[in-house]
Design a protein around this motif. Structure first.
Motif, short mmCIF file in Angstrom:
data_model
loop_
_atom_site.label_atom_id
_atom_site.label_comp_id
_atom_site.label_asym_id
_atom_site.label_seq_id
_atom_site.Cartn_x
_atom_site.Cartn_y
_atom_site.Cartn_z
N PRO A 99 0.83 -1.21 0.00
CA PRO A 99 0.00 0.00 0.00
C PRO A 99 0.87 1.26 0.00
CG PRO A 99 -0.80 -1.57 1.64
CD PRO A 99 0.49 -2.12 1.11
N HIS A 100 1.93 1.23 0.81
CA HIS A 100 2.86 2.36 0.91
C HIS A 100 4.27 1.90 0.58
CE1 HIS A 100 -0.42 2.94 3.98
NE2 HIS A 100 -0.69 3.86 3.06
N ALA A 101 5.13 2.84 0.30
CA ALA A 101 6.48 2.49 -0.13
C ALA A 101 7.22 1.61 0.87
CB ALA A 101 7.28 3.78 -0.38
N ASP A 102 7.02 1.88 2.18
CA ASP A 102 7.85 1.19 3.18
C ASP A 102 7.29 -0.15 3.66
OD1 ASP A 102 5.68 2.37 4.43
OD2 ASP A 102 6.78 2.92 6.24
N ASP A 103 6.04 -0.49 3.32
CA ASP A 103 5.44 -1.72 3.86
C ASP A 103 6.21 -2.97 3.42
OD1 ASP A 103 3.33 -0.34 5.13
OD2 ASP A 103 2.23 -0.23 3.23
N ALA A 104 6.64 -2.99 2.18
CA ALA A 104 7.32 -4.18 1.66
C ALA A 104 8.59 -4.47 2.46
CB ALA A 104 7.65 -4.01 0.18
N GLY A 119 -4.73 -0.81 11.98
CA GLY A 119 -5.38 0.48 12.12
C GLY A 119 -5.25 1.38 10.91
N ASN A 120 -4.81 0.81 9.79
CA ASN A 120 -4.58 1.63 8.60
C ASN A 120 -5.50 1.16 7.48
OD1 ASN A 120 -3.41 2.54 6.06
ND2 ASN A 120 -1.65 3.18 7.28
N MET A 121 -6.43 2.01 7.09
CA MET A 121 -7.43 1.61 6.10
C MET A 121 -6.81 1.31 4.73
SD MET A 121 -10.40 1.04 7.22
CE MET A 121 -11.42 1.07 5.73
N ASP A 122 -5.69 1.98 4.39
CA ASP A 122 -5.02 1.65 3.12
C ASP A 122 -4.59 0.17 3.12
OD1 ASP A 122 -5.32 4.27 2.40
OD2 ASP A 122 -3.17 4.74 2.29
N HIS A 123 -4.06 -0.27 4.27
CA HIS A 123 -3.62 -1.67 4.38
C HIS A 123 -4.83 -2.61 4.22
CE1 HIS A 123 0.10 -0.45 7.04
NE2 HIS A 123 0.08 0.15 5.85
N ILE A 124 -5.91 -2.26 4.90
CA ILE A 124 -7.10 -3.12 4.90
C ILE A 124 -7.71 -3.21 3.50
CG2 ILE A 124 -9.47 -3.33 5.79
CD1 ILE A 124 -8.40 -2.10 8.45
ZN LIG Z 1 1.68 1.20 5.11
#
Ligand SMILES: [Zn+2]
Length: 453
Positions: free
Chosen positions: A9-14, A117-122
């Motif tokens: 979802p975001h650059a750092d999640d991976a 708690g992050n809707m982008d992740h969900i």
């Molecule tokens: Zn993220």
């Protein structure tokens, strides 16, 4: 070359959730593709939106290089706003990318993980889970096929998350932790923002943590290395890896309840590249459940002259040939198949109790010493089958005579009633081989199709 796709979802999640595993796969020769869903245009401290977007993108390219990610696909959604985006539109993008890149494995957040708690992740997790099956449908997004793409299914879903109650796989990344930490540190603006959130919360509490504030504007590595190594040590311990190893946790999903069936019944495609081995999924054949001594007790020495069968197992004698040739039956009843050569003169004795089929059956409970389908079920089925065949308990019949009786008395509808889905269902009947066995039996004894009973 196998492809792994990480949908971040975001650059750092991976890097943060599966960076060690991605680096390991890249080293093993996988083509690793990253899909970055949002633009991370808000994730910084003290920069403009434009500057934030530019810096986070640059830092992502640096992190990807460290991890060995070969390609980055940008979807460009506005960050932290996926809660308002169309799930179906997002899903379509993933379906398209699955069909285009044909990944063997996909990595993303677990749609059923906890405390997220992050809707982008969900939203990304949910859309990936749906894209997994939607991508197989030829009526979903047929416009993709104009580009020469085809319906496609990912084989493995590697789900990560903050809290995975159903984690079933730990990937040992001890040799890749350095690179993971280095990649996380490369996301400098995003990490600064993370530290800043704690700084603000601590301030509300009335405290500060100098180490955290120093890391924000200086060297982040000691703090991040400590955090990620502790976490990876904990995963390794929880999965029983040797002391000091480090691992990333996943809920690794392939065929679910059908995994065992497909392991047993599938055969390799002629042009397929060798599939990676997954010790937690590729279950080795179970070690024999019985000791040699117990087996002597279970299988009588005169098994080739006399078999004792409960009432309803007389039906199995009509399809012995098909059952004994079936890989799934052999997987469950290897000992029986190895010991019994059913000749026409074998005597079948009808008994009340459990028989040689029971002890290796998956319905058999070793703890309770009985069939889990229950006594009542067994007795009602035994009685119904014996009455139908005109046999009594205690009676002894030659196998060939019993088989002639079965050919004459048991119609396809009878067999369906006794063994098909319903109160008396049999898991081997569901393989579809028993009706074929009975067809052959009727031919052999010259009984007209459908039997006479
Ligand atoms: Zn993220």
């Amino acid at each position: 070359m196998l492809t792994a796709m990480v949908i971040s979802p975001h650059a750092d999640d991976a890097a943060a959730f599966c960076g060690g595993t991605l680096a390991k796969f890249a080293d093993q020769g996988w083509h690793v593709v990253m899909v970055r869903v949002t633009d991370d245009s808000k994730d910084s401290v003290g920069l403009t939106v434009e500057e934030t977007r530019r810096r986070n993108t640059e830092e992502l390219h640096r992190a990807a290089e460290i991890l060995g990610i070969a390609e980055i696909v940008e979807l460009g959604y506005e960050t932290d706003c996926l809660a308002d985006a169309s799930e179906v539109a997002l899903r379509e993008r993933f379906v398209y990318l699955f069909r285009k890149y044909r990944p063997y494995a996909v990595f993303t957040f677990d749609p059923f993980g906890l405390y997220e708690g992050n809707m982008d992740h969900i939203r990304v997790a949910q859309a990936v889970e749906e894209a997994f099956w939607v991508s197989c449908f030829d009526l979903h997004h047929p416009e993709h096929f104009a580009e020469g793409l085809e319906p496609f299914s990912v084989c493995e879903r590697w789900y990560f998350g903050r809290h995975l109650p159903e984690a079933n796989h730990a990937e040992d990344v001890s040799e890749y932790m350095e690179r993971k930490v280095e990649a996380v540190c490369a996301h400098r603006q995003m990490m600064r923002n993370t530290f800043n959130q704690y700084r603000l919360q601590l301030r509300t509490w009335g405290r500060r943590m100098p180490w955290l504030e120093e890391a924000m504007d200086g060297d982040m590595r000691p703090l991040l290395a400590l955090f990620f190594q502790e976490q990876a040590n904990g995963v390794a311990r929880a999965f029983g890896l040797p002391e000091g190893r480090m691992a990333e946790a996943f809920r690794l999903v392939r065929f679910g309840d059908l995994e065992e069936l497909f392991q047993t019944m599938s055969e390799p495609l002629p042009d397929a590249q060798p599939a990676p081995v997954r010790p937690t999924l590729d279950r080795p054949p179970e070690s024999p459940r019985w000791s040699a001594e117990q087996l002597e007790q279970i299988f009588p020495v005169d098994i080739d002259q006399r078999i004792r069968l409960m009432g309803h197992h007389h039906l199995c004698a009509g399809a012995f040939e098909e059952l004994f040739a079936s890989p799934l039956f052999r997987a469950g009843y290897g000992e029986l198949v190895a010991r019994l050569q059913p000749s026409p003169d074998v005597l079948i004795e009808s008994i009340y109790g459990y028989d040689i089929f029971c002890y290796q059956c998956s319905y058999w409970s070793e703890e309770e010493g009985r069939c889990v389908t229950g006594w009542q079920n067994k007795i009602s089925k035994d009685a119904a089958v014996l009455a139908h065949l005109g046999l009594r308990t205690g009676q002894v019949t030659r196998l060939e005579d019993l088989q002639r009786l079965l050919a004459e008395r048991v119609t396809p509808a009878d067999l369906e009633r006794f063994c098909g889905p319903g109160e008396w269902k049999c898991e081997f009947y569901l393989l579809g081989i028993c009706q074929r066995g009975y067809e052959r039996l009727r031919e052999r004894f010259g009984v007209s199709q459908g039997g006479e009973g």
